[in-house]
Design an enzyme around this catalytic site. Structure first.
Site, mmCIF file in Angstrom:
data_model
loop_
_atom_site.group_PDB
_atom_site.id
_atom_site.type_symbol
_atom_site.label_atom_id
_atom_site.label_comp_id
_atom_site.label_asym_id
_atom_site.label_seq_id
_atom_site.Cartn_x
_atom_site.Cartn_y
_atom_site.Cartn_z
ATOM 1 N N GLU A 1 27.490 22.739 35.621
ATOM 2 C CA GLU A 1 27.701 22.550 34.176
ATOM 3 C C GLU A 1 26.986 21.335 33.602
ATOM 4 O O GLU A 1 26.388 21.410 32.537
ATOM 5 C CB GLU A 1 29.204 22.411 33.859
ATOM 6 C CG GLU A 1 30.003 23.666 34.093
ATOM 7 C CD GLU A 1 30.661 23.640 35.457
ATOM 8 O OE1 GLU A 1 31.681 24.299 35.603
ATOM 9 O OE2 GLU A 1 30.137 22.966 36.376
ATOM 10 N N ASP B 1 32.471 25.030 37.955
ATOM 11 C CA ASP B 1 33.798 24.531 38.349
ATOM 12 C C ASP B 1 34.675 25.630 38.939
ATOM 13 O O ASP B 1 34.566 26.807 38.558
ATOM 14 C CB ASP B 1 34.503 23.917 37.142
ATOM 15 C CG ASP B 1 33.903 22.570 36.747
ATOM 16 O OD1 ASP B 1 33.150 22.001 37.559
ATOM 17 O OD2 ASP B 1 34.179 22.099 35.636
ATOM 18 N N ASP C 1 37.531 27.023 38.503
ATOM 19 C CA ASP C 1 38.686 27.498 37.741
ATOM 20 C C ASP C 1 38.247 28.629 36.829
ATOM 21 O O ASP C 1 37.106 29.107 36.911
ATOM 22 C CB ASP C 1 39.336 26.359 36.938
ATOM 23 C CG ASP C 1 38.405 25.755 35.894
ATOM 24 O OD1 ASP C 1 37.219 26.169 35.830
ATOM 25 O OD2 ASP C 1 38.841 24.870 35.137
ATOM 26 N N GLU D 1 37.578 28.762 33.579
ATOM 27 C CA GLU D 1 36.450 28.457 32.708
ATOM 28 C C GLU D 1 35.145 28.388 33.501
ATOM 29 O O GLU D 1 34.101 28.852 33.034
ATOM 30 C CB GLU D 1 36.693 27.129 31.975
ATOM 31 C CG GLU D 1 37.743 27.190 30.897
ATOM 32 C CD GLU D 1 37.350 28.124 29.757
ATOM 33 O OE1 GLU D 1 36.222 28.018 29.257
ATOM 34 O OE2 GLU D 1 38.187 28.961 29.365
ATOM 35 N N TYR E 1 38.892 18.114 41.968
ATOM 36 C CA TYR E 1 38.872 18.752 40.653
ATOM 37 C C TYR E 1 40.152 18.448 39.874
ATOM 38 O O TYR E 1 41.257 18.475 40.422
ATOM 39 C CB TYR E 1 38.697 20.259 40.804
ATOM 40 C CG TYR E 1 38.333 20.927 39.496
ATOM 41 C CD1 TYR E 1 37.210 20.538 38.792
ATOM 42 C CD2 TYR E 1 39.142 21.945 38.972
ATOM 43 C CE1 TYR E 1 36.874 21.151 37.588
ATOM 44 C CE2 TYR E 1 38.807 22.560 37.777
ATOM 45 C CZ TYR E 1 37.679 22.144 37.085
ATOM 46 O OH TYR E 1 37.349 22.737 35.886
ATOM 47 N N ARG F 1 41.491 19.877 36.974
ATOM 48 C CA ARG F 1 42.248 20.892 36.244
ATOM 49 C C ARG F 1 42.938 21.794 37.258
ATOM 50 O O ARG F 1 42.332 22.706 37.794
ATOM 51 C CB ARG F 1 41.341 21.707 35.317
ATOM 52 C CG ARG F 1 40.791 20.883 34.165
ATOM 53 C CD ARG F 1 40.035 21.734 33.171
ATOM 54 N NE ARG F 1 39.550 20.923 32.066
ATOM 55 C CZ ARG F 1 38.365 20.326 32.026
ATOM 56 N NH1 ARG F 1 37.535 20.461 33.052
ATOM 57 N NH2 ARG F 1 38.006 19.597 30.999
ATOM 58 N N HIS G 1 44.734 25.102 42.670
ATOM 59 C CA HIS G 1 43.829 24.300 43.472
ATOM 60 C C HIS G 1 44.612 23.187 44.124
ATOM 61 O O HIS G 1 45.800 23.000 43.863
ATOM 62 C CB HIS G 1 42.719 23.707 42.600
ATOM 63 C CG HIS G 1 41.953 24.739 41.848
ATOM 64 N ND1 HIS G 1 41.116 25.633 42.451
ATOM 65 C CD2 HIS G 1 41.901 25.028 40.524
ATOM 66 C CE1 HIS G 1 40.576 26.434 41.537
ATOM 67 N NE2 HIS G 1 41.046 26.079 40.360
#
Length: 919
Positions: A7, A80, A82, A84, A296, A298, A343
């Site tokens: 990203e 990432d 997740d 998103e 990570y 989130r 996670h």
């Protein structure tokens, strides 16, 4: 070289350092496409088909990736780990295929790593997978739902509740939490109660404090003593008896550490300890993650990888010793509702490195230190405590007091970290340490021990809380100063902070880790909520939106419904539900609810809001009359209205006969607007709000707010003699009505106007044709609004007769002393702004205060003038104009010399040269 896409550039730089020159690592800069920003981008009639667009800045990123793939058609999507991140990988894949950047048979690998470390990245590259379709479908479902709610519900708000900005699937529910908490605070009725405590002394001279828990055989509850009289009797009962320690009970206790951070708890703790908002906390954590310092950020998970647990135990042993390492690792149950989106906890990637071991500063250092300490503490030994309860009583059994305390026997995890507490957390116990106390010891009252507390209470209370007998209304003290009765009131629940709001949303199952920060940011950015310190306070528009949605779309801002929908979406991401079925069920009922509002009239909506907010907007009147009766005309009824500018106000139903208005909110709020601003009312014809504001050049009034159509709303500065506290709606409208037309001049028919200018009030006459306007100052600001035609013509005539005086006649001297004895010119005594002075030529000399101006002599004046000239550097030699005339005579003698002989030969030579050249 295989092309790896992540990203952000920071993440790309870190990963490139681990993978080396054999890979090309590029950044997508987040999402590369989004729904087209207009109605119809999600079509329920076509199976919820979505129309996407690639923004212009993303097109370059896509081109760079496609160009890199031309050299090596091997794409690795490393976004990432997740929902998103999975969606970004899917968007990249679909966009590259659409522009033929990749072929159908080109291998596309998806890799995910929870931490950006060399081992984690290399392991992920070695174990690729396909894009997780259920996770992408969960993203599509959420995106479609948010879009449909926003583009369907927001227009309803705009039509039925002017000034509202938008509504959202989750933001409206979080806003409801804030508004309902505020309404709960406003409706709260505080209850008075009294507590009694005593400062006691052991036989060894050590003091401890005990609270009255029993009186005359009855247990003392919170509301046992409801007034000062009851409290005073209890104080005297304790003060009149000898006390003895009747019991000492010591119990061992332990306290376990909190689990490591997940997203919500990190946001809460960052808010409690640093005042850091959710958005700031997540942005800081993002930078720590991309630099490879933490895992990570989130996540719903609180479990820790086995290798990380062992690393934490080793770090604890090295830093604090074996006693701080428990016999077995601590295991925490994962609370994530969906394993697909769960996670590992948020933890350091290297447990051995504290904040001081890394090159960090500012918020990154603070947040990393918080994560490191919480992670290590979560694997440390429990703290061992000894909690003691001491009971003190009188021989007759009429009085019983109790003291609680604790001693930390072994600090355990508390050596590193203790969790912060919220204001509404009632779990905090009595942590005071007690001295050595034994059963049977005498408990002597410590003379005057509580007098300082009493003095502080009465000082804080002020004169208003002292009764006729001279005693404080909020406290009672025994004669020996050892027993104190203290007044208290029950408190309303505290306003939400970002930390407590996130905590509450998590408890209700509303939102998910990746959405908390954006939800909180949205309700603040759209003007529904404002932050006062770290407190969240609903603004008027936020109240209105919440009341409207709660009455006409109650199901869709319901806590259970929103949480249930989140569970359905989790089932989609787990592959247990079809996302289009979820969308269809929601849309069918939601669309019907929206259609039902089509026939709603704005007046009906406003009346419903009046009804719901009546306790807030129209509190009970002291005279017992109808709470909504207009206080001005005593005939109309007050109700909420909306202005064209979007704001709300309270107005009289008897308009236009009665023009009473006040700002939205309870009476008395007119002077309590934020900062120096307050809304004075609404201009009836335009429907625009009239505001008193404070700007760079002082206070002013303004009609309406700045908008795209009206970038410069009408303003008028306050006259110097008008202070902001006297400005009301009528005075503001006077100012905003300027310039005022007095009439037309009787001689030329041109308009005469009055206004307030930079130099004060004035009257202006433009004059015929191209004549310059004449401005004449007015002595009184009120004349701007009252001056008539005759007076205006007279003032303008005086100005024309004496243009240099700006409409004023030349000041007359207080005393004329005569001609200056040395240099000539009149010397006069004048009256100035700062007192009398001597004036000669261009020099003004102040007259000393002890010298009467009428008694000043020429000799004194000349001396003052000379002193003033010396200070200012001006010359005191004055050359009369008549003496300059002789100096002009030589000019006549020089006239013949202006015909130089050299010029004639020069011209002949030139002519000869021209002639020769012609030959």
């Amino acid at each position: 070289m295989p092309v790896v896409v992540v990203e952000s550039p920071a993440k790309a730089k870190t990963i490139n350092g681990y993978l080396g020159k054999d890979y090309t690592v590029l950044a997508s800069y987040g999402h590369v496409r989004d729904l087209v920003g207009k109605d119809g981008s999600v079509d329920p009639e076509e199976g919820f088909a979505m129309t996407w667009e690639v923004p212009s800045d993303s097109k370059k990123r896509i081109k760079d990736i496609a160009d890199a793939l031309a050299d090596d058609p091997n794409l690795i999507l490393a976004t990432d780990p997740d929902r998103e991140g999975e969606a970004i990988s899917w968007h990249l894949q679909e966009t590259l295929r659409a522009r033929r950047g990749i072929k159908k048979d080109m291998p596309i690998r998806r890799v995910a790593f929870n931490a950006i470390t060399k081992k984690a990245v290399q392991d992920a590259i070695a174990n690729p997978r396909d894009i997780d379709t259920p996770l992408v479908e969960a993203y599509l479902a959420r995106r479609a739902l948010d879009y449909l709610v926003g583009f369907t519900l927001s227009p309803v708000l705009w039509r039925k509740l002017p000034g509202s900005r938008s509504a959202g699937r989750v933001q409206s529910v979080s806003l409801r939490l804030v508004v309902e908490r505020e309404m709960e605070i406003e409706a709260f009725d505080p209850q008075e109660y009294w507590t009694v405590r005593a400062l006691l002394e052991t036989p060894r001279g050590q003091t401890f404090e005990a609270r009255l828990v029993g009186l005359a055989g009855d247990k003392v509850e919170r509301f046992t003593f409801k007034d000062a009289t009851a409290a005073e009797l209890a104080v005297q009962a304790v003060a009149s008896r000898d006390l003895t320690v009747t019991g000492v009970e010591a119990k061992p206790a332990s306290r376990n550490p909190s689990p490591p951070f997940m997203t919500s708890t990190l946001q809460q703790e960052a808010s409690r300890k640093f005042g850091m908002g959710a958005k700031a906390a997540m942005g800081t954590a993002q930078r720590l993650y991309e630099a490879g310092h933490i895992t990570y950020m989130r996540t719903d998970g609180i479990d820790m990888a086995p290798e990380a647990v062992h690393a934490a135990r080793d770090a604890i042993k090295d830093r604090y010793g074996d006693s701080y390492v428990p016999d077995s690792p601590r295991l925490y149950k994962n609370k994530a509702k969906n394993a697909q989106e769960a996670h590992e906890c948020i933890r350091p990637t290297d447990m051995a490195k504290a904040a001081d071991d890394l090159r960090l500063d500012g918020d990154q250092k603070k947040l990393y230190d918080l994560i490191w300490k919480r992670t290590l503490a979560s694997q440390m030994s429990a703290a061992k405590l000894e909690r003691t309860v001491v009971t003190v009583g009188s021989a007759d059994g009429q009085v019983e007091l109790r003291a609680n305390g604790q001693v930390v026997v072994f600090d355990g995890f508390m050596k590193v970290y203790t969790e912060g507490r919220d204001d509404d957390d009632s779990s905090s116990g009595d942590d005071r340490r007690l001295p050595a106390i034994h059963q049977g010891d005498a408990a002597k009252r410590h003379t005057n021990g509580l007098r300082p507390d009493y003095d502080k209470l009465t000082a804080d209370a002020g004169d208003a809380l002292v009764d006729d007998g001279g005693a404080a209304k909020n406290a009672r003290l025994s004669e020996d100063g050892a027993v104190l009765g203290q007044q208290s009131f029950t408190q309303p629940p505290p306003r939400y902070t970002e930390a407590t709001l996130v905590k509450r949303m998590e408890e209700l199952g509303i939102g998910r880790p990746s959405t908390y920060a954006s939800i909180l940011g949205t309700i603040v950015d759209r003007g529904y909520v404002e932050k006062d310190g770290n407190r969240l306070i609903p603004k008027d528009q936020g109240r209105l939106v919440t009341v409207f949605l709660s009455n006409y779309f109650r199901r869709y801002v319901g806590y259970d419904f929103t949480a249930g929908l989140e569970d359905e979406l989790d089932q989609v991401s787990a592959g247990d539900a079809n996302y289009k079925d979820v969308l269809d069920r929601f849309w069918r009922d939601f669309k019907a609810a929206v259609d039902e509002t089509a026939e709603l009239r704005i007046t009906d909506v406003l009346e419903k809001i009046n009804e719901v907010l009546e306790p807030h907007l129209f509190p009970e009147r002291e005279d017992g009359k109808d709470r909504r009766l207009c206080p001005k005309c005593e005939a109309g009824r007050l109700s909420m209205r909306t202005a064209r500018s979007g704001g709300a106000f309270i107005g009289c139903s008897n308009y236009p006969e009665c023009r009473y208005t006040r700002p939205f909110g309870p009476p008395g709020m007119e002077g309590e607007q934020s900062g120096d601003e307050r809304m004075l009312g609404v201009e009836p014809e335009s429907g625009l709000e009239v505001w008193l504001k404070s700007g760079r050049f002082g206070p002013y009034v303004q009609l309406g707010e700045a908008t795209e159509e009206n970038k410069k709303p009408k303003r008028s500065s306050l006259p110097k003699s008008w202070t902001p506290d006297i400005i009301d709606f009528d005075r503001a409208m006077q100012l905003l009505s300027l310039p005022r037309l007095v009439g037309t001049h009787p001689e030329d028919g041109q308009p005469i106007e009055t206004n307030l200018g930079r130099y004060g009030p004035y009257v202006m006459h433009k004059g015929p044709d191209d004549a310059k306007p004449v401005y004449a100052n007015l002595p009184d600001e009120e004349e701007v609004f009252t001056i008539g035609m005759n007076r205006a013509v007279e003032v303008l005539a005086d100005k024309r007769a004496n243009p240099r005086g700006r409409g004023r006649t030349a000041a007359k001297p207080l005393k004329e002393l005569g001609e200056h004895p040395e240099n000539g010119g009149p010397v006069n005594v004048m009256e100035g702004r700062y007192g009398p002075y001597v004036k000669w030529d261009k020099i003004n000399a102040t007259i000393p205060k002890d010298t009467p101006p009428e008694a000043l002599t020429m000799e004194q004046a000349v001396e003052l003038i000379a002193e003033r000239a010396a200070k200012s550097g001006k010359k005191t030699t004055r050359k009369p104009a008549a003496k300059k005339a002789p100096a002009k005579k030589p000019a006549a003698k020089k006239a013949p010399a202006k015909k130089p002989a050299a010029k004639k030969p020069a011209s002949k030579t030139a002519k000869a040269a021209v002639a020769k050249s012609e030959e």
